[in-house]
Design an enzyme around this catalytic site. Structure first.
Site, mmCIF file in Angstrom:
data_model
loop_
_atom_site.group_PDB
_atom_site.id
_atom_site.type_symbol
_atom_site.label_atom_id
_atom_site.label_comp_id
_atom_site.label_asym_id
_atom_site.label_seq_id
_atom_site.Cartn_x
_atom_site.Cartn_y
_atom_site.Cartn_z
ATOM 1 N N GLY A 80 -6.789 45.026 10.584
ATOM 2 C CA GLY A 80 -5.397 45.260 10.191
ATOM 3 C C GLY A 80 -5.204 44.651 8.829
ATOM 4 O O GLY A 80 -5.282 43.434 8.679
ATOM 5 N N HIS A 81 -5.036 45.492 7.822
ATOM 6 C CA HIS A 81 -4.921 45.016 6.447
ATOM 7 C C HIS A 81 -3.540 45.364 5.913
ATOM 8 O O HIS A 81 -3.185 46.540 5.846
ATOM 9 C CB HIS A 81 -6.003 45.662 5.566
ATOM 10 N N LYS A 108 -7.674 40.380 2.657
ATOM 11 C CA LYS A 108 -8.625 41.316 2.024
ATOM 12 C C LYS A 108 -7.928 42.568 1.524
ATOM 13 O O LYS A 108 -8.254 43.084 0.460
ATOM 14 C CB LYS A 108 -9.727 41.709 3.037
ATOM 15 N N ASP A 164 -8.327 38.248 8.389
ATOM 16 C CA ASP A 164 -6.929 38.117 7.977
ATOM 17 C C ASP A 164 -6.730 37.174 6.792
ATOM 18 O O ASP A 164 -5.693 36.515 6.665
ATOM 19 C CB ASP A 164 -6.046 37.663 9.164
ATOM 20 N N LEU A 184 -1.693 30.337 -1.112
ATOM 21 C CA LEU A 184 -1.446 28.963 -1.561
ATOM 22 C C LEU A 184 0.047 28.637 -1.453
ATOM 23 O O LEU A 184 0.433 27.510 -1.141
ATOM 24 C CB LEU A 184 -1.933 28.802 -3.017
ATOM 25 N N GLN A 209 -12.753 42.196 9.016
ATOM 26 C CA GLN A 209 -13.013 40.939 9.741
ATOM 27 C C GLN A 209 -13.474 39.836 8.771
ATOM 28 O O GLN A 209 -13.016 39.823 7.648
ATOM 29 C CB GLN A 209 -14.041 41.150 10.870
HETATM 30 P P1 GDP Z 1 -6.653 41.111 5.911
HETATM 31 O O1 GDP Z 1 -6.914 41.549 7.304
HETATM 32 O O2 GDP Z 1 -7.692 40.203 5.371
HETATM 33 O O3 GDP Z 1 -6.399 42.264 4.971
HETATM 34 O O4 GDP Z 1 -5.321 40.245 5.961
HETATM 35 P P2 GDP Z 1 -3.968 40.609 6.773
HETATM 36 O O5 GDP Z 1 -3.281 41.700 6.064
HETATM 37 O O6 GDP Z 1 -4.255 40.794 8.216
HETATM 38 O O7 GDP Z 1 -3.185 39.246 6.661
HETATM 39 C C1 GDP Z 1 -2.860 38.701 5.425
HETATM 40 C C2 GDP Z 1 -1.332 38.621 5.285
HETATM 41 O O8 GDP Z 1 -1.007 37.766 4.235
HETATM 42 C C3 GDP Z 1 -0.679 39.950 4.943
HETATM 43 O O9 GDP Z 1 0.575 40.002 5.577
HETATM 44 C C4 GDP Z 1 -0.522 39.900 3.430
HETATM 45 O O10 GDP Z 1 0.563 40.680 2.963
HETATM 46 C C5 GDP Z 1 -0.251 38.429 3.232
HETATM 47 N N1 GDP Z 1 -0.741 37.869 1.963
HETATM 48 C C6 GDP Z 1 -1.866 38.163 1.275
HETATM 49 N N2 GDP Z 1 -2.021 37.331 0.208
HETATM 50 C C7 GDP Z 1 -0.942 36.500 0.241
HETATM 51 C C8 GDP Z 1 -0.528 35.398 -0.561
HETATM 52 O O11 GDP Z 1 -1.175 34.989 -1.518
HETATM 53 N N3 GDP Z 1 0.645 34.771 -0.197
HETATM 54 C C9 GDP Z 1 1.383 35.162 0.883
HETATM 55 N N4 GDP Z 1 2.505 34.497 1.180
HETATM 56 N N5 GDP Z 1 1.029 36.194 1.660
HETATM 57 C C10 GDP Z 1 -0.131 36.848 1.352
HETATM 58 P P1 IMO Z 2 -9.214 42.033 9.753
HETATM 59 O O1 IMO Z 2 -10.070 43.072 9.091
HETATM 60 C C1 IMO Z 2 -8.966 38.907 12.782
HETATM 61 C C2 IMO Z 2 -11.339 39.469 16.408
HETATM 62 C C3 IMO Z 2 -10.618 39.715 17.725
HETATM 63 C C4 IMO Z 2 -11.578 39.066 18.687
HETATM 64 C C5 IMO Z 2 -12.941 39.395 18.081
HETATM 65 C C6 IMO Z 2 -13.619 40.611 18.729
HETATM 66 O O2 IMO Z 2 -7.771 42.380 9.817
HETATM 67 O O3 IMO Z 2 -9.480 40.678 9.191
HETATM 68 P P2 IMO Z 2 -13.194 43.222 18.574
HETATM 69 O O4 IMO Z 2 -11.985 44.054 18.932
HETATM 70 O O5 IMO Z 2 -13.602 43.344 17.144
HETATM 71 O O6 IMO Z 2 -14.342 43.432 19.511
HETATM 72 O O7 IMO Z 2 -12.720 41.705 18.810
HETATM 73 O O8 IMO Z 2 -12.715 39.663 16.713
HETATM 74 N N1 IMO Z 2 -10.996 40.406 15.320
HETATM 75 C C7 IMO Z 2 -10.254 40.080 14.265
HETATM 76 N N2 IMO Z 2 -9.605 38.925 13.963
HETATM 77 N N3 IMO Z 2 -8.926 39.928 11.917
HETATM 78 C C8 IMO Z 2 -9.589 41.078 12.184
HETATM 79 O O9 IMO Z 2 -9.710 42.080 11.296
HETATM 80 C C9 IMO Z 2 -10.252 41.206 13.423
HETATM 81 N N4 IMO Z 2 -10.976 42.191 14.015
HETATM 82 C C10 IMO Z 2 -11.439 41.675 15.164
HETATM 83 O O10 IMO Z 2 -9.358 39.096 17.732
HETATM 84 O O11 IMO Z 2 -11.447 37.655 18.624
HETATM 85 MG MG MG Z 3 -6.036 41.566 9.164
#
Ligand code: GDP
Ligand code: IMO
Ligand code: MG
Length: 427
Positions: free
Chosen positions: A40-41, A16, A13, A331, A223
């Site tokens: 979840g992206h 990415k 999270d 940031l 991840q």
């Molecule tokens: P991922 O799993 O690595 O793709 O990240 P997630 O999407 O799960 O979580 C990142 C969250 O931060 C998302 O809701 C993005 O829209 C948000 N995000 C990404 N970059 C930035 C940033 O520079 N600033 C802010 N405020 N939000 C961001």
């Molecule tokens: P993205 O790609 C954050 C965590 C779960 C749990 C552990 C194992 O959005 O960054 P699993 O279902 O993979 O066997 O769970 O890994 N986990 C994540 N945490 N972001 C993710 O994906 C994750 N995918 C799995 O919460 O702790």
């Molecule tokens: Mg995510």
């Protein structure tokens, strides 16, 4: 031409999805190399927000060919649902390619994921419940069912039968659950076969040919480094290799073709699920980070655990991934703080350490040693260059860069595609 790896540097999270989407106009192919719909992206484009789980984030850029590599585990129902969801919003998925070697998540994997977690009780991992661990377990045990098996009904029938002969015993006799009817599973998966057939390809061949033709290929990890089954906080990890080494195995590209590794690093730290997290804040400050940074899971809706930036982890990510560039995200979330603590090392049983300790027991005992950095009060979401940032924000970035040991080449100051400061080209 280059294959570039994009990898999460913390516990997932990190942003990415946004980073991949941003690079969309510079790349020709985006390949997911591991994980499944546990990811979840979130990608924000204008006033539209997209939550992607299995599809590579490049699917939102028209010129990109999105590929689901052999290292991914695919829940076909979830994938079809995601494709249809995007199509309903006008996003075409017609260029999508899916590896014939990718493994399938089966109904018994999801059932076992849920039931084993329940049995672990307090020791549970806090998985996403998507069947990821059991699917990879069967892959390694050579009992898995692959995408290519969908196209041979006889083989599919035999493999489902073989798997359920064992798994139904486990479900009924060990866990006291109902068994899963074979015929129903075969029927369900044969229906998926028809839907997925147009996308299935020898993706390793496609990717290598593209590289031969000087195309730019982005290998997108899900991840993060600390969730890696080898290099993460085992057993509180996922069941695949998100680190850059996994990009080769999960896509069929040799390491000699990779020219850059981009680490995605959040300006603070979050984690979902159980496991050690030295800088976690279980107080109002943690709540403030969660609310201000909107730190709620995209896949499960769970509250993300929040804490300060941990430079030990950043340094570790540089080392195990061979990071060449960092993209520092979020940031903007830190604006308004008087001072910002950064973990520069740990104290473990009275001794200061500067690297992740060798054993998990020591890591559980690690307490952070903080250095305080002066904060900034200005809203930075409208900044367009590094020089637009307040001096203290610049100093914070420079300090992190020094501690993690690789250049910060881009900075996120908001969720939008263009809320990004470029310090040097990432590709
Ligand atoms: P991922 O799993 O690595 O793709 O990240 P997630 O999407 O799960 O979580 C990142 C969250 O931060 C998302 O809701 C993005 O829209 C948000 N995000 C990404 N970059 C930035 C940033 O520079 N600033 C802010 N405020 N939000 C961001
Ligand atoms: P993205 O790609 C954050 C965590 C779960 C749990 C552990 C194992 O959005 O960054 P699993 O279902 O993979 O066997 O769970 O890994 N986990 C994540 N945490 N972001 C993710 O994906 C994750 N995918 C799995 O919460 O702790
Ligand atoms: Mg995510």
């Amino acid at each position: 031409m280059p294959a570039v790896v994009l990898v999460g540097a913390q516990w997932g999270d990190e942003g990415k999805g946004k980073a991949t989407d941003l690079l969309g106009d510079k790349v020709d192919y985006v390949v997911r190399y591991q994980g499944g719909n546990n990811a979840g992206h979130t990608v924000v484009i204008g006033d539209q927000s997209y939550a992607l789980h299995l599809l590579p984030s490049g699917v939102l850029s028209e010129k990109v060919v999105p590929i689901i590599g052999n290292g991914v585990v695919i829940d076909p129902g979830a994938l079809i649902g995601e494709i249809e969801g995007l199509q309903a919003r006008g996003v075409s998925c017609e260029k999508l390619l899916i590896s014939a070697n990718a493994h399938l998540i089966m109904p018994h994997h999801k059932a076992l994921d849920r039931v084993t977690e329940r049995y672990l009780g307090k020791a549970r991992i806090g998985t996403t419940g998507r069947g990821i661990g059991p699917a990879y377990g069967d892959k390694i045990a050579r009992m898995g069912i692959r995408v290519q098996d969908l196209f041979d009904p006889g083989i599919l029938q035999k493999k489902v039968e073989g798997a359920l002969n064992e798994k139904n015993q486990v479900l009924t006799k060990v866990y006291n659950r109902r068994g899963i009817p074979q015929e129903q599973v075969v029927e369900e998966y044969l229906a998926y076969a028809e839907r997925l057939r147009p996308y299935v390809a020898d993706t390793s061949l496609v990717i290598n040919k593209a590289l031969d033709q000087d195309k730019v290929v982005l290998l997108e990890g899900a991840q993060g480094t600390l969730l890696d089954v080898d290099h993460g906080t085992y057993p509180f990890v996922t069941s695949s290799a998100p680190t850059s080494g996994g990009a080769c195995a999960g896509s069929g590209v040799g390491p000699t073709r990779i020219t850059k590794v981009i680490g995605i690093l959040k300006a603070y730290t979050t984690r979902v699920g159980s496991g050690p997290f030295p800088t976690e804040l279980e107080d109002e400050m943690g709540d403030w980070l969660r609310t201000t940074g909107h730190e709620y899971g995209v896949t499960t809706g769970r509250n993300r655990r929040c804490g300060w930036f941990d430079a030990v982890i950043g340094r570790y990510a540089t080392r195990v991934n061979g990071v060449t560039d960092f993209f520092l995200t979020k940031l903007d979330v830190l604006s308004g703080l008087e001072t910002i603590p950064v973990c520069v090392g740990y104290e473990i049983d009275g001794v200061r350490v500067d690297e992740i300790p060798m054993t998990q027991t020591e890591f559980h005992h690690a307490t952070p040693i903080y250095e305080e950095f002066p904060g900034w009060q200005q809203d930075i979401t409208g900044a367009t260059t590094f020089e637009d940032l307040p001096a203290n924000a610049q100093a914070y970035v420079r300090a992190l860069e020094k501690m993690v040991g690789a250049p910060i080449s881009a900075i996120g100051v908001g969720p939008g595609r263009h809320q990004t400061l470029s310090l040097r080209p990432l590709i």
